[in-house]
Design a protein around this motif. Structure first.
Motif, PDB file in Angstrom:
ATOM      1  N   GLU A  46       0.801  -1.222   0.000  1.00  0.00           N
ATOM      2  CA  GLU A  46       0.000   0.000   0.000  1.00  0.00           C
ATOM      3  C   GLU A  46       0.839   1.279   0.000  1.00  0.00           C
ATOM      4  N   TRP A  47       2.119   1.189   0.285  1.00  0.00           N
ATOM      5  CA  TRP A  47       2.976   2.370   0.319  1.00  0.00           C
ATOM      6  C   TRP A  47       3.662   2.622  -1.019  1.00  0.00           C
ATOM      7  N   THR A  48       3.296   1.857  -2.027  1.00  0.00           N
ATOM      8  CA  THR A  48       3.908   1.970  -3.349  1.00  0.00           C
ATOM      9  C   THR A  48       2.849   2.459  -4.341  1.00  0.00           C
ATOM     10  N   HIS A  49       3.302   3.195  -5.335  1.00  0.00           N
ATOM     11  CA  HIS A  49       2.387   3.663  -6.380  1.00  0.00           C
ATOM     12  C   HIS A  49       1.722   2.442  -7.033  1.00  0.00           C
ATOM     13  N   PRO A  50       0.416   2.523  -7.308  1.00  0.00           N
ATOM     14  CA  PRO A  50      -0.308   1.370  -7.849  1.00  0.00           C
ATOM     15  C   PRO A  50       0.304   0.721  -9.083  1.00  0.00           C
ATOM     16  N   ARG A  51       0.945   1.496  -9.942  1.00  0.00           N
ATOM     17  CA  ARG A  51       1.508   0.913 -11.170  1.00  0.00           C
ATOM     18  C   ARG A  51       2.729   0.039 -10.934  1.00  0.00           C
ATOM     19  N   VAL A  52       3.372   0.191  -9.793  1.00  0.00           N
ATOM     20  CA  VAL A  52       4.589  -0.598  -9.552  1.00  0.00           C
ATOM     21  C   VAL A  52       4.451  -1.539  -8.357  1.00  0.00           C
ATOM     22  N   ARG A  53       3.235  -1.744  -7.896  1.00  0.00           N
ATOM     23  CA  ARG A  53       3.012  -2.641  -6.760  1.00  0.00           C
ATOM     24  C   ARG A  53       3.353  -4.073  -7.132  1.00  0.00           C
ATOM     25  N   GLN A  54       3.844  -4.792  -6.133  1.00  0.00           N
ATOM     26  CA  GLN A  54       4.174  -6.203  -6.310  1.00  0.00           C
ATOM     27  C   GLN A  54       3.149  -7.052  -5.567  1.00  0.00           C
ATOM     28  N   SER A  55       3.090  -8.323  -5.892  1.00  0.00           N
ATOM     29  CA  SER A  55       2.130  -9.214  -5.243  1.00  0.00           C
ATOM     30  C   SER A  55       2.495  -9.409  -3.773  1.00  0.00           C
ATOM     31  N   SER A  56       1.523  -9.820  -2.993  1.00  0.00           N
ATOM     32  CA  SER A  56       1.784 -10.060  -1.569  1.00  0.00           C
ATOM     33  C   SER A  56       2.785 -11.197  -1.382  1.00  0.00           C
ATOM     34  N   GLU A  57       2.800 -12.156  -2.303  1.00  0.00           N
ATOM     35  CA  GLU A  57       3.772 -13.250  -2.205  1.00  0.00           C
ATOM     36  C   GLU A  57       5.198 -12.735  -2.372  1.00  0.00           C
ATOM     37  N   VAL A  58       5.396 -11.823  -3.312  1.00  0.00           N
ATOM     38  CA  VAL A  58       6.722 -11.229  -3.523  1.00  0.00           C
ATOM     39  C   VAL A  58       7.123 -10.400  -2.312  1.00  0.00           C
ATOM     40  N   LYS A  59       6.193  -9.595  -1.813  1.00  0.00           N
ATOM     41  CA  LYS A  59       6.484  -8.770  -0.636  1.00  0.00           C
ATOM     42  C   LYS A  59       6.789  -9.642   0.578  1.00  0.00           C
ATOM     43  N   PHE A  60       6.078 -10.760   0.720  1.00  0.00           N
ATOM     44  CA  PHE A  60       6.323 -11.696   1.820  1.00  0.00           C
ATOM     45  C   PHE A  60       7.739 -12.263   1.729  1.00  0.00           C
ATOM     46  N   TYR A  61       8.124 -12.672   0.532  1.00  0.00           N
ATOM     47  CA  TYR A  61       9.468 -13.213   0.306  1.00  0.00           C
ATOM     48  C   TYR A  61      10.543 -12.216   0.730  1.00  0.00           C
ATOM     49  N   TYR A  62      10.411 -10.967   0.284  1.00  0.00           N
ATOM     50  CA  TYR A  62      11.408  -9.948   0.629  1.00  0.00           C
ATOM     51  C   TYR A  62      11.420  -9.645   2.121  1.00  0.00           C
ATOM     52  N   ALA A  63      10.257  -9.639   2.745  1.00  0.00           N
ATOM     53  CA  ALA A  63      10.188  -9.361   4.182  1.00  0.00           C
ATOM     54  C   ALA A  63      10.859 -10.465   4.982  1.00  0.00           C
ATOM     55  N   VAL A  64      10.569 -11.725   4.646  1.00  0.00           N
ATOM     56  CA  VAL A  64      11.176 -12.848   5.367  1.00  0.00           C
ATOM     57  C   VAL A  64      12.685 -12.856   5.157  1.00  0.00           C
ATOM     58  N   LYS A  65      13.102 -12.551   3.945  1.00  0.00           N
ATOM     59  CA  LYS A  65      14.533 -12.489   3.650  1.00  0.00           C
ATOM     60  C   LYS A  65      15.207 -11.402   4.490  1.00  0.00           C
ATOM     61  N   ARG A  66      14.564 -10.250   4.628  1.00  0.00           N
ATOM     62  CA  ARG A  66      15.124  -9.151   5.416  1.00  0.00           C
ATOM     63  C   ARG A  66      15.186  -9.509   6.904  1.00  0.00           C
ATOM     64  N   VAL A  67      14.129 -10.126   7.415  1.00  0.00           N
ATOM     65  CA  VAL A  67      14.121 -10.536   8.820  1.00  0.00           C
ATOM     66  C   VAL A  67      15.226 -11.565   9.062  1.00  0.00           C
ATOM     67  N   ALA A  68      15.337 -12.554   8.181  1.00  0.00           N
ATOM     68  CA  ALA A  68      16.341 -13.612   8.344  1.00  0.00           C
ATOM     69  C   ALA A  68      17.761 -13.055   8.310  1.00  0.00           C
ATOM     70  N   ALA A  69      18.000 -12.034   7.497  1.00  0.00           N
ATOM     71  CA  ALA A  69      19.345 -11.460   7.367  1.00  0.00           C
ATOM     72  C   ALA A  69      19.654 -10.435   8.454  1.00  0.00           C
ATOM     73  N   SER A  70      18.684 -10.102   9.282  1.00  0.00           N
ATOM     74  CA  SER A  70      18.890  -9.070  10.295  1.00  0.00           C
ATOM     75  C   SER A  70      19.752  -9.578  11.443  1.00  0.00           C
ATOM     76  N   ASP A  71      20.135  -8.644  12.316  1.00  0.00           N
ATOM     77  CA  ASP A  71      20.935  -9.018  13.479  1.00  0.00           C
ATOM     78  C   ASP A  71      20.065  -9.260  14.714  1.00  0.00           C
ATOM     79  N   LEU A  72      18.773  -9.435  14.510  1.00  0.00           N
ATOM     80  CA  LEU A  72      17.883  -9.742  15.626  1.00  0.00           C
ATOM     81  C   LEU A  72      18.200 -11.134  16.174  1.00  0.00           C
ATOM     82  N   PRO A  73      17.918 -11.366  17.454  1.00  0.00           N
ATOM     83  CA  PRO A  73      18.097 -12.720  18.000  1.00  0.00           C
ATOM     84  C   PRO A  73      17.198 -13.713  17.245  1.00  0.00           C
ATOM     85  N   ASP A  74      17.666 -14.944  17.143  1.00  0.00           N
ATOM     86  CA  ASP A  74      16.942 -15.949  16.360  1.00  0.00           C
ATOM     87  C   ASP A  74      15.493 -16.119  16.805  1.00  0.00           C
ATOM     88  N   GLY A  75      15.235 -16.112  18.106  1.00  0.00           N
ATOM     89  CA  GLY A  75      13.873 -16.272  18.596  1.00  0.00           C
ATOM     90  C   GLY A  75      12.969 -15.147  18.143  1.00  0.00           C
TER      91      GLY A  75
END
Length: 96
Positions: A46-75
């Protein structure tokens, strides 16, 4: 390990510092609602212009990838990814 939603919301803020999420003190129920709503908005792109929005599956993939690569504790990573899964499942259920 069980993390409170206020702790998870804070972790989300650290991963996405440019997102304007209310800084007011919230109880646990409101923290959960705000976290889930923010994740829903992100997955719906919803924060992207409608013409360049990606599917929720793509956004989910990028979000999980970002969380996994973060320095947060594993739990905390697992708990945040679980929150993403919960919201994603709700989105999928609403589209069927």
């Amino acid at each position: 390990m069980n993390h409170s939603f206020s702790v998870l919301l804070d972790a989300y803020r650290r991963l996405w510092p440019n997102r304007s999420i209310t800084a007011e003190t919230l109880d646990e129920q409101n923290s959960q609602a705000l976290l889930y709503e923010t994740i829903r908005q992100e997955l719906c792109d919803e924060w992207t212009h409608p013409r360049v929005r990606q599917s929720s599956e793509v956004k989910f993939y990028y979000a999980v990838k970002r969380v996994a690569a973060s320095d947060l504790p594993d739990g905390m990573k697992v708990a945040l990814i679980q929150a993403y899964l919960t919201v994603m499942e709700q989105l999928q259920a609403n589209h069927t």
